[in-house]
Write a protein that holds these residues in place. Structure first.
Motif, mmCIF file in Angstrom:
data_model
loop_
_atom_site.group_PDB
_atom_site.id
_atom_site.type_symbol
_atom_site.label_atom_id
_atom_site.label_comp_id
_atom_site.label_asym_id
_atom_site.label_seq_id
_atom_site.Cartn_x
_atom_site.Cartn_y
_atom_site.Cartn_z
ATOM 1 N N PHE A 135 8.355 9.654 14.163
ATOM 2 C CA PHE A 135 9.169 10.770 14.647
ATOM 3 C C PHE A 135 10.601 10.630 14.163
ATOM 4 N N THR A 136 11.205 11.764 13.897
ATOM 5 C CA THR A 136 12.659 11.856 13.801
ATOM 6 C C THR A 136 13.115 12.778 14.923
ATOM 7 N N ASP A 137 14.394 13.112 14.939
ATOM 8 C CA ASP A 137 14.890 13.977 16.014
ATOM 9 C C ASP A 137 14.258 15.357 15.970
ATOM 10 N N HIS A 138 13.804 15.772 14.806
ATOM 11 C CA HIS A 138 13.326 17.147 14.680
ATOM 12 C C HIS A 138 11.940 17.257 14.053
ATOM 13 N N THR A 139 11.339 16.143 13.659
ATOM 14 C CA THR A 139 10.111 16.226 12.870
ATOM 15 C C THR A 139 9.098 15.198 13.347
ATOM 16 N N ALA A 190 3.840 27.570 5.120
ATOM 17 C CA ALA A 190 5.233 27.822 4.765
ATOM 18 C C ALA A 190 5.941 28.594 5.871
ATOM 19 N N GLU A 191 5.246 29.574 6.470
ATOM 20 C CA GLU A 191 5.852 30.347 7.559
ATOM 21 C C GLU A 191 6.230 29.446 8.736
ATOM 22 N N ARG A 192 5.442 28.421 8.988
ATOM 23 C CA ARG A 192 5.664 27.554 10.137
ATOM 24 C C ARG A 192 6.399 26.269 9.773
ATOM 25 N N ASN A 193 6.820 26.188 8.522
ATOM 26 C CA ASN A 193 7.590 25.026 8.052
ATOM 27 C C ASN A 193 6.773 23.737 8.130
ATOM 28 N N TYR A 194 5.454 23.850 7.856
ATOM 29 C CA TYR A 194 4.592 22.683 7.778
ATOM 30 C C TYR A 194 4.486 22.262 6.307
ATOM 31 N N THR A 195 4.385 20.956 6.080
ATOM 32 C CA THR A 195 4.211 20.465 4.714
ATOM 33 C C THR A 195 3.118 19.421 4.676
ATOM 34 N N LEU A 196 2.430 19.369 3.547
ATOM 35 C CA LEU A 196 1.416 18.346 3.266
ATOM 36 C C LEU A 196 1.763 17.729 1.929
ATOM 37 N N ASP A 197 2.180 16.477 1.947
ATOM 38 C CA ASP A 197 2.561 15.765 0.732
ATOM 39 C C ASP A 197 1.568 14.634 0.485
ATOM 40 N N LYS A 198 1.393 14.304 -0.780
ATOM 41 C CA LYS A 198 0.516 13.176 -1.097
ATOM 42 C C LYS A 198 0.997 12.510 -2.376
ATOM 43 N N PRO A 218 7.578 20.525 12.311
ATOM 44 C CA PRO A 218 8.805 20.478 13.129
ATOM 45 C C PRO A 218 8.473 20.351 14.612
ATOM 46 N N ILE A 219 9.273 19.590 15.328
ATOM 47 C CA ILE A 219 9.123 19.499 16.781
ATOM 48 C C ILE A 219 9.506 20.845 17.396
ATOM 49 N N GLY A 220 8.618 21.369 18.202
ATOM 50 C CA GLY A 220 8.847 22.683 18.804
ATOM 51 C C GLY A 220 8.135 23.797 18.101
ATOM 52 N N GLY A 221 7.320 23.473 17.100
ATOM 53 C CA GLY A 221 6.589 24.515 16.387
ATOM 54 C C GLY A 221 5.640 25.281 17.282
ATOM 55 N N GLN A 222 5.252 26.469 16.842
ATOM 56 C CA GLN A 222 4.502 27.386 17.691
ATOM 57 C C GLN A 222 3.089 26.915 17.996
ATOM 58 N N ASP A 223 2.539 26.010 17.209
ATOM 59 C CA ASP A 223 1.168 25.571 17.462
ATOM 60 C C ASP A 223 1.087 24.403 18.442
ATOM 61 N N GLY A 224 2.213 23.834 18.811
ATOM 62 C CA GLY A 224 2.223 22.765 19.793
ATOM 63 C C GLY A 224 2.743 23.263 21.129
#
Length: 906
Positions: free
Chosen positions: A295-299, A336-344, A354-360
């Motif tokens: 976790f970070t403060d926002h992610t 992209a709309e929800r500011n989610y990313t998948l990196d590899k 992001p903490i506070g996103g609409q799906d949580g």
């Protein structure tokens, strides 16, 4: 690799009244014979109690998972449970251990609704060609632990094609399913010699015709039959084309292995089936991530290995990864709309949300009495790859992520409206799962779910449930008894409200409190007063202020009421705007400030006190000078009568210890306020001097400190009588023989009463209905004789004779016992009668109208000295005297015949 999995979903409604039936014949056949299985008990299921209702639930197929959502509002305050039905018609209650063994999960979604998830390969699923999967779910709902309503839902999902190996990592279990088809022999077929060599000893010695599993653990192997594995909470099953292994995360055979810094729960196992002529060996190893959340403060970031090395034994040719939430994959646009990313990269996959996103969702928590929140989101990962050993592999991971505790400072907003005399305070901000249970206002506690006139509570919630948005509004009238009110001076009154909020996080019942201290000040109009005096009275006129209803009047230290004013001879009137008080200048509450050439300076203090704390709000005093003529009387024959008043500065002195110049000359009479001296001009150290035509006799009243009798007096009152030298006093004298005193009969009410008191303080008397009173030998009896309905303070009541009889006849002599004889104690009584003094109080206005005495209880005896049991009657005869009598009543000379006004017996 294409994502061409065909998915089909259908819901089949079931009603038990015969109108709609399940369409699948094999499921329909068992509905009429449903049984409930809970551990080893089974009971028949009564289909007549079934009620079909789907309004409170939603169902969906999510990849290889049945999903059922139960509405929280429908289940609120109710008991509920979920059962699943197998093909034999037995119902199994989904307990935590049953769920992890059989592929079920019960969880809560972002809005506190209940989720029920089931793998298409779970225990009670009916499979058709490994493509169609049917599950019958029963939901029971009731109150007070009695399941009153039953709902049945039949779910059907299509899922195909299958990967050669599919791994499913749920919240509470791990699951792997692999193909069990026997491949054709190919030229480049290579046998896994190492695995065969490790399993072959167990396979060679195993029984034929049953499935068995071998767990590879550090330092050795552990083999068991499927039945034994089931007893260890493993789920092992086969379908037409697949074999399945399912396990909770922390079994004895599981190991935690770090891969790229991420802990995996790994079970290495081989499952085989032996016949006389062959052994079918299948690799059922499984690995699932059990952490990787940072976790970070926002992610929130979730990291998993790109290659699960414990279960990958050959080179990976290509892979494909998707992310989602709540078991649903998201396309790049939605991510992209929800500011989610998948990196590899070459080693790891990283999902960031992001903490506070609409799906949580946020959830309230309490730690160390402090309110805070946590944010949770149910992350989903689908990772597919191809390798030489298996071909196509697929792993689906559902992984809840919850942030650490985030303290939330509460915001108290004081929006009080002083002009409306109202405390208005708002406490926030909370999540909707916080309830206000109790309020403590001042020293009183109140449940908020009960109506109360002392305050009003409102709560306000914004519709967006992912933010802190709930507040509690409290309104308390400033006149409420729970508000502390205090006058602090300068026309300012202070109102204080102490609040303790008791709040609860539901449904976990976590309790915490918040304390608030509110102060408001009001400028008020104080009362004003004016006073004046005449020759006899002192008058005060008070103009009311704005808050007089909170203050009560005192005269000195005595509460002033209409009743007490009337009893004391005061005039007290209040017309709503003014209060008028008139009292005599010599009233008991008047203090004597000084005596000087201007006369006697008297004062009374009128105080307004707070009706709660009795703090003095304001003090008005009326002070006037009066003539001292009544204090000194000089008779022509040289007799002098002096009244010495106790001054305010000497309130602690004993007036009885005042003296004249000759210390043997003490007061003739004294009380708490004055001392009266009577003496002749040639006694008590009186001096004489001449001044012009006057002969002046002088003396003084003094008082010394008892501890310092040789010091200067602390009280000195100079007195003098002036006689004109050349004056002549003519006195006419005619001798006259006085007639013998006679008793002249008169007319008027003379009412006497004798009562028995309960204690020596005479504060509580027996009522008429209490007689006869039971007493034991030697118990003290406290008698009071009173003259009723007489307002003449100069009349004094004296006891002449008192006696006791064994019958109501007061003249009875057999037996009779004397108690008081000629105003004295009876000498014949070994226990002497005790006389008690009478002092003024609220009940005793004229002490001279009362006499009190005490005797000990006795019993009459017969001639043979036997005690006579029965009632004892007491009688008294009294004498009423016109003037107060000095000295003791004994031996009776205190009531000479010439003073007798009448005689009655009671």
């Amino acid at each position: 690799m294409s994502d061409d999995y065909d998915r089909k979903f259908q819901i089949t409604n079931v009603t038990m009244n015969g109108e709609t039936m399940i369409q699948e014949s094999d499921v329909n056949a068992v509905i009429n014979n449903v049984k409930v299985v809970n551990n080893v008990d089974s009971t028949m299921y009564d289909r007549s109690q079934c009620v079909m209702y789907t309004g409170f639930l939603k169902t969906e197929c999510r990849d290889s998972v049945f999903w059922v959502g139960l509405n929280k509002d429908f289940l609120a305050g109710k008991f509920w449970q979920i059962n699943v039905m197998d093909l034999s018609g037995y119902l199994f209650h989904v307990t935590p251990s049953f769920a992890s063994m059989c592929g079920y999960t019960i969880a809560m979604d972002s809005r506190n609704n209940i989720e029920f998830r089931a793998s298409v390969l779970s225990c009670c699923v009916h499979t058709v060609d490994d493509e169609q999967f049917n599950l019958t779910v029963q939901i029971q709902v009731g109150t007070d632990q009695v399941m009153a309503s039953t709902y049945i839902q039949v779910l059907s999902c299509m899922y195909s094609p299958w990967a050669a190996r599919e791994i499913f990592c749920e919240e509470n279990y791990m699951q792997v399913s692999v193909q069990r088809k026997i491949p054709l022999i190919e030229e480049d077929y290579a046998q896994d010699a190492e695995d065969w060599s490790s399993v072959l000893p167990e396979a060679a010695s195993a029984e034929s015709g049953i499935w068995q599993v071998v767990f590879h653990i550090p330092g050795g192997k552990r083999s068991m039959t499927v039945k034994e594995a089931h007893q260890m909470n493993y789920g092992i099953n086969t379908t037409v084309s697949r074999i399945l292994l399912r396990a909770p995360y922390h079994t004895n055979e599981a190991q935690v292995v770090l891969v790229q810094g991420v802990p995996l729960s790994v079970i290495r196992s081989s499952t085989f089936y032996k016949q006389h002529w062959m052994i079918l060996l299948i690799d059922t190893a499984i690995a699932c991530p059990i952490d990787g959340i940072t976790f970070t403060d926002h992610t929130i970031m979730w990291t998993v290995p790109r290659i699960f090395t414990p279960i990958v034994t050959s080179a990976v040719h290509q892979d494909n990864t998707s992310m989602g939430v709540n078991g649903i994959k998201l396309d790049p646009t939605r991510m992209a709309e929800r500011n989610y990313t998948l990196d590899k990269n070459d080693t790891v996959l990283a999902i960031r949300v992001p903490i506070g996103g609409q799906d949580g969702y946020y959830k309230s928590y309490v730690r160390d009495e402090q309110y805070g929140i946590k944010y949770s989101i149910n992350l989903f990962l689908e990772h597919m790859w191809e390798d030489e050993a298996w071909g196509l592999n697929k792993i689906n991971v559902i992984h809840p992520a919850t942030t650490p505790f985030i303290p939330q400072p509460l915001v108290l907003t004081d929006e009080s409206v002083p002009d409306q005399w109202l405390f208005n305070v708002t406490l926030g901000n909370f999540l909707p799962d916080v309830e206000l249970d109790k309020l403590t206002l001042g020293s009183q506690s109140f449940p908020v779910d009960e109506p109360n006139q002392m305050f009003h509570v409102y709560n306000w919630t914004i519709s967006n449930e992912t933010a802190l948005n709930k507040i509690f509004i409290l309104e308390v009238p400033m006149e409420s008894p729970v508000v502390d009110r205090k006058y602090i001076g300068d026309g300012v009154e202070q109102y204080t409200l102490d609040i303790i909020y008791t709040l609860t996080v539901v449904p976990e019942n976590m309790i915490f409190t918040h304390v608030a201290h509110l102060i408001h000040k009001h400028k008020i109009v104080l009362p004003v007063a004016n006073g004046f005096c005449d020759e006899e009275n002192m008058t005060l006129i008070v103009t009311h202020g704005t808050l007089d209803q909170y203050w009560i009047p005192f005269l000195g230290n005595v509460l002033l009421t209409p009743h007490s004013a009337e009893q004391s001879g005061y005039i007290l009137r209040d017309n709503g705007t003014h209060l008028i008080l008139v009292i005599p200048h010599d009233a008991a509450e008047v203090v004597h400030e000084s005596i000087n050439q201007q006369g006697l300076r008297n004062r009374f203090d009128f105080r307004l006190k707070d009706n709660k704390t009795l703090d003095v709000l304001t003090n008005f005093s009326v002070s006037c000078s009066f003539s001292t003529a009544d204090l000194i009387t000089c008779f022509p024959n040289g007799r002098m009568i002096i009244t010495a008043l106790k001054l305010e500065a000497l309130l602690g002195i004993d007036t009885g210890k005042m003296m004249l110049r000759d210390e043997t000359c003490r007061p003739k009479e004294s009380d708490a306020f004055k001392a009266i001296f009577e003496f002749s001009a040639n006694s008590c150290g009186t001096s004489r001097r001449f001044e012009k035509d006057y002969m002046i006799y002088e003396n003084e009243v003094v008082y010394f400190k008892e501890s310092q009798p040789a010091s200067d007096p602390i009280y000195r009152l100079a007195i003098s009588c002036h006689y004109h030298v050349n004056d002549s006093l003519h006195i006419q004298f005619e001798p006259q023989v006085n007639p013998q005193p006679t008793v002249v009969p008169g007319y008027g009410p003379i009412v006497l009463v004798m009562q028995l008191a309960k204690d020596v303080l005479y504060s509580n008397l027996y009522e008429d209905g209490d007689y006869p009173v039971v007493k034991y030998l030697s118990d003290p009896l406290y008698f009071e004789v009173q003259l009723l309905h007489n307002e003449d303070p100069q009349i004094e009541l004296f006891l002449q004779d008192c006696w006791a009889t064994a019958s109501p006849d007061r003249e009875s002599h057999f037996p009779q016992w004397s108690i008081i004889v000629k105003s004295c104690e009876s000498k014949a009584d070994l226990q002497m009668t005790i006389f008690h003094p009478v002092t003024s109080n609220e009940r005793v206005r004229y002490p001279t109208h009362f006499k009190r005495f005490e005797v000990q209880m006795f019993a009459f005896t017969s001639g043979n000295l036997n005690t006579l049991l029965g009632q004892v009657y007491f009688h008294c005869s009294v004498v009423l005297c016109k003037e107060p009598v000095n000295g003791l009543l004994c031996p009776g000379q205190c009531v000479p015949g010439k003073q007798r006004m009448g005689k009655m017996s009671n």
